[in-house]
Design a protein around this motif. Sequence first.
Motif, short mmCIF file in Angstrom:
data_model
loop_
_atom_site.label_atom_id
_atom_site.label_comp_id
_atom_site.label_asym_id
_atom_site.label_seq_id
_atom_site.Cartn_x
_atom_site.Cartn_y
_atom_site.Cartn_z
N ARG A 1 87.45 -60.07 35.89
CA ARG A 1 88.19 -59.18 36.79
C ARG A 1 88.69 -59.98 37.99
NH1 ARG A 1 85.95 -54.35 34.83
NH2 ARG A 1 85.34 -54.85 32.69
N SER A 2 89.62 -59.37 38.71
CA SER A 2 90.20 -60.08 39.85
C SER A 2 90.73 -59.09 40.87
CB SER A 2 91.33 -61.00 39.39
OG SER A 2 91.92 -61.66 40.49
N SER A 3 90.89 -59.55 42.10
CA SER A 3 91.54 -58.75 43.14
C SER A 3 92.21 -59.69 44.12
CB SER A 3 90.52 -57.86 43.87
OG SER A 3 89.49 -58.64 44.44
N PHE A 4 93.19 -59.14 44.82
CA PHE A 4 93.96 -59.95 45.77
C PHE A 4 94.50 -59.04 46.86
CE2 PHE A 4 97.90 -61.85 47.35
CZ PHE A 4 97.50 -63.15 47.62
N MET A 5 94.47 -59.55 48.09
CA MET A 5 95.01 -58.79 49.21
C MET A 5 95.67 -59.76 50.19
SD MET A 5 93.04 -56.31 51.91
CE MET A 5 93.36 -56.61 53.65
N TYR B 1 99.27 -55.19 59.14
CA TYR B 1 99.90 -54.54 57.99
C TYR B 1 99.59 -55.27 56.69
CZ TYR B 1 102.70 -51.72 61.23
OH TYR B 1 103.11 -50.84 62.20
N ILE B 2 99.03 -54.54 55.74
CA ILE B 2 98.75 -55.10 54.42
C ILE B 2 100.06 -55.14 53.64
CG2 ILE B 2 97.51 -54.75 52.25
CD1 ILE B 2 95.29 -53.39 53.86
N LYS B 3 100.40 -56.30 53.13
CA LYS B 3 101.65 -56.49 52.42
C LYS B 3 101.50 -56.44 50.91
CE LYS B 3 104.10 -56.96 56.10
NZ LYS B 3 105.10 -55.92 56.43
N ALA B 4 100.30 -56.74 50.42
CA ALA B 4 100.06 -56.71 48.98
C ALA B 4 98.61 -56.34 48.73
CB ALA B 4 100.39 -58.06 48.34
N TRP B 5 98.39 -55.51 47.70
CA TRP B 5 97.05 -55.00 47.37
C TRP B 5 96.96 -54.92 45.85
CZ3 TRP B 5 93.95 -51.20 50.70
CH2 TRP B 5 92.91 -50.61 49.99
N VAL B 6 96.21 -55.82 45.24
CA VAL B 6 96.02 -55.82 43.79
C VAL B 6 94.53 -55.62 43.53
CG1 VAL B 6 96.43 -57.04 41.63
CG2 VAL B 6 97.94 -57.45 43.59
N TYR C 1 88.69 -56.61 51.23
CA TYR C 1 89.42 -55.98 52.34
C TYR C 1 88.85 -56.42 53.69
CZ TYR C 1 91.01 -51.98 55.22
OH TYR C 1 91.55 -51.17 56.19
N GLU C 2 87.52 -56.39 53.80
CA GLU C 2 86.90 -56.76 55.07
C GLU C 2 86.95 -58.26 55.32
OE1 GLU C 2 82.99 -55.02 55.08
OE2 GLU C 2 83.75 -53.14 55.88
N MET C 3 86.83 -59.06 54.25
CA MET C 3 86.87 -60.50 54.43
C MET C 3 88.24 -60.97 54.88
SD MET C 3 83.94 -61.88 54.12
CE MET C 3 84.50 -63.57 54.12
N VAL C 4 89.30 -60.42 54.30
CA VAL C 4 90.65 -60.80 54.72
C VAL C 4 90.88 -60.36 56.17
CG1 VAL C 4 93.12 -60.44 54.32
CG2 VAL C 4 91.57 -60.76 52.39
N SER D 1 95.58 -64.18 53.23
CA SER D 1 95.41 -63.62 51.89
C SER D 1 94.04 -64.01 51.35
CB SER D 1 96.49 -64.14 50.94
OG SER D 1 97.78 -63.94 51.49
N GLY D 2 93.53 -63.16 50.48
CA GLY D 2 92.24 -63.43 49.85
C GLY D 2 92.27 -63.09 48.38
N ALA D 3 91.56 -63.89 47.58
CA ALA D 3 91.48 -63.66 46.14
C ALA D 3 90.03 -63.74 45.69
CB ALA D 3 92.32 -64.69 45.38
#
Length: 771
Positions: A441-445, A453-458, A586-589, A687-689
């Motif tokens: 699994r993966s996530s990215f923000m 302002y959050i520009k991308a949320w995966v 979310y919190e780490m970014v 950004s964080g992944a």
Amino acid sequence: MNESKEEKKKPAHASGKEKLPEKKIKKYLRIFWALVIIPFLLAFLLVWTVSMGWFGSLPKIEDLQNPQINLATEIFSADGKILGKYYAENRVNVKYKDLSPYLVNGLIATEDARFIDHSGIDLRGLFRVLFRTVLGGDQSGGGGSTLSQQLAKMLFPREKNQSKIQLAVRKIKEWIIAARLERQYTKEEILTMYINKFDFINLAVGIKSAAKIYFNTTPDSLKIEQAAMLVGMCKNPALFNPLRRPDTTQQRRNVVLGQMVKYGYLPENKFDSLKILPLGINFQQEDHNLGLAPYLREYLRDNFMVKWCQENPKPDGTQYDVYRDGLKIYTTIDSRMQRYAEQAVEQHMKEVQERFSKECKQKKNAPFDWRVTKEEINSIMTSSVHRTDRYRNLKAQGLSKEEIEKSFDTPTPMRVFSWKGEFDTTMTPMDSIRYYKTFLRSSFMSMDPHTGYIKAWVGGINYKHFKYDQVKTSRRQVGSTFKPIVYALAIMEGWSPCQKIPNVPVTFEIPDQPPWTPANSSEEKYNGKMLTLQFALALSINAITAYIMKQFGPEPVVQLARRLGITAPMDAVPSLCLGTAEISLYEMVGAMSTFANKGTRIEPTFVTRIEDKQGRVLADFPPQSQEVMDEEKAYIMIQLMKGVVQYGTGVRLRYRYKLMQPMAGKTGTTQNHSDGWFMGITPDLVSGAWVGGEDRSIHFSGLDEGQGASMALPIFAYYMQKIYADKKLNFYQGDFEKPAKKISIEMDCDKYNKGIEQGSGGGEDPDDDSF
């Protein structure tokens, strides 16, 4: 004798008998007029009694002024694109000025040629139906319902299973409603309400949805042949369904074009060229599983909007309904950046999944680690079963444990996910659970650190098949990505990035527990040497981080993390310095953004405002901010984290992905390399992944593939490549802004790093955190 002859010469009407026919004529005339007038009087009386409500109530004026129409809530991106909708009916109203004239003309020519002239009821049309259709049996005569009557029927639907008498009364009610609508609204408003209300099927309710779903366009941009097709569907959308009956629909479209010729809206010669054109369908499937930012949209619906609706009632005290009230939610997401983020996640996860699948073929417990026992696997699988909708539904039906287990062991046809596309197969639900666990699994923000302002949320790799959001809902151990917070505490206390620390084991004495001594996972050649803070963070040396933690203690680290916006549970224990806490991406970014925002922590924000269906602003959401450290200390932290990219664990951004722009970052790998993290910082974007298995026991066997630099960093790299390559975004590629005030702390650590071989192994050294 003479008199008799004279009498015989008298005209017939002069005799007494001529009065009888005259009486009969008058009688017949009275009967005739009675037969003519009485039905009209009765009809008038019937209409009057219906209008007075003797045969059931009619809509009130307030109902006509504010008809109940289900309107979809729209979610907009920052650049004006529709990300998605929430709806009971997929309807979004448009104004008359936004309708193509082809649409208006085609609708009038086909459905109601005298629409402009009548007052809701077309008497000529009614008589045509009576004499031509009913009495003459000619079904081509068309219907007698005006657009106003059809609108009345849609706004106030008929009850089902009515008798003929009830239907007759209902028809009269629709006449009355139509006449009242005509008094209440202009012709343009009635036509617009009709075309907004009509259900074009295939989840295309209203003209805006229909134009988008069938032709991927807007109502004002419909071509004449496209408008004609949609108008043709108004007769019977189930019959004239362009997806199922394209030939029939094309014939109906040509009928509409012919009507436009008949009433002067279209030249004959143009009709000849249009009627041979194909339908040209460009079908856009409406599905909440599809489209940009599905994880964000679901979080908005299921969490954010639920709370907002509860706390912000309407003026009448009732709650807003996101499915029916036509709200407009404006997000901070940039549709282009969101697309790049989703593409980057897909691109990398296909690559990493291929490597993981090859490894799984050699594991006896695949996809679990070979050290996991059968008992532990059974426990994991049981927990997974209990989280499924199937289990909850079966339990709600009252099935026994044995019956539920049998259900999960029964082969079932299903359509499953793969990176090569969905495919149909048959497997037991239990096997399908294990099958889906084989996918990492993966996530990215990504967010703007200056505005929040959050520009991308995966939130995952595929929303349809993996609905759990890994951005905000999920919490995983963060590993070395937590280390900058520990270092920030030292910098805030006046330490220099060039301060040297002995790279020797550090032992913590813990009450009622054995002493704890964290070990460095690699880079043994640096053991025993004096290392600068900058160098130690770049190579993620555990002993140096532990040394800082020991100087200040766990509690101040927790307090700083709280000020940086981390609300996740954190135990104030020594191992926290290596990232044992489970924190959301979310919190780490958000926390890392503080360093890029000159020391001011700003709350990540994904909604800017909410409007009602009239465009009135119901709520604004300005980001909340708080100063955590001064600008100088924040700038020093950026310089520290630059080392990670320049020669540390993130150096592959330079030599493999050719990202030479100024940037800082931090890799992270948790124990047993169960989680891979990367935090990337540029002047205007943080950004964080994250990448990992559904369960912590699902991971790569070795650090080479399992480290954060391999598992997560490439997502950031692909994303930034796309961002910088987009000339329309024109993203800033310069360096971080220096503080106006001269920095009082030593920053040039090169002279202190002399004698230390930097970038050993090309910066590929893993930073596994052994707790």
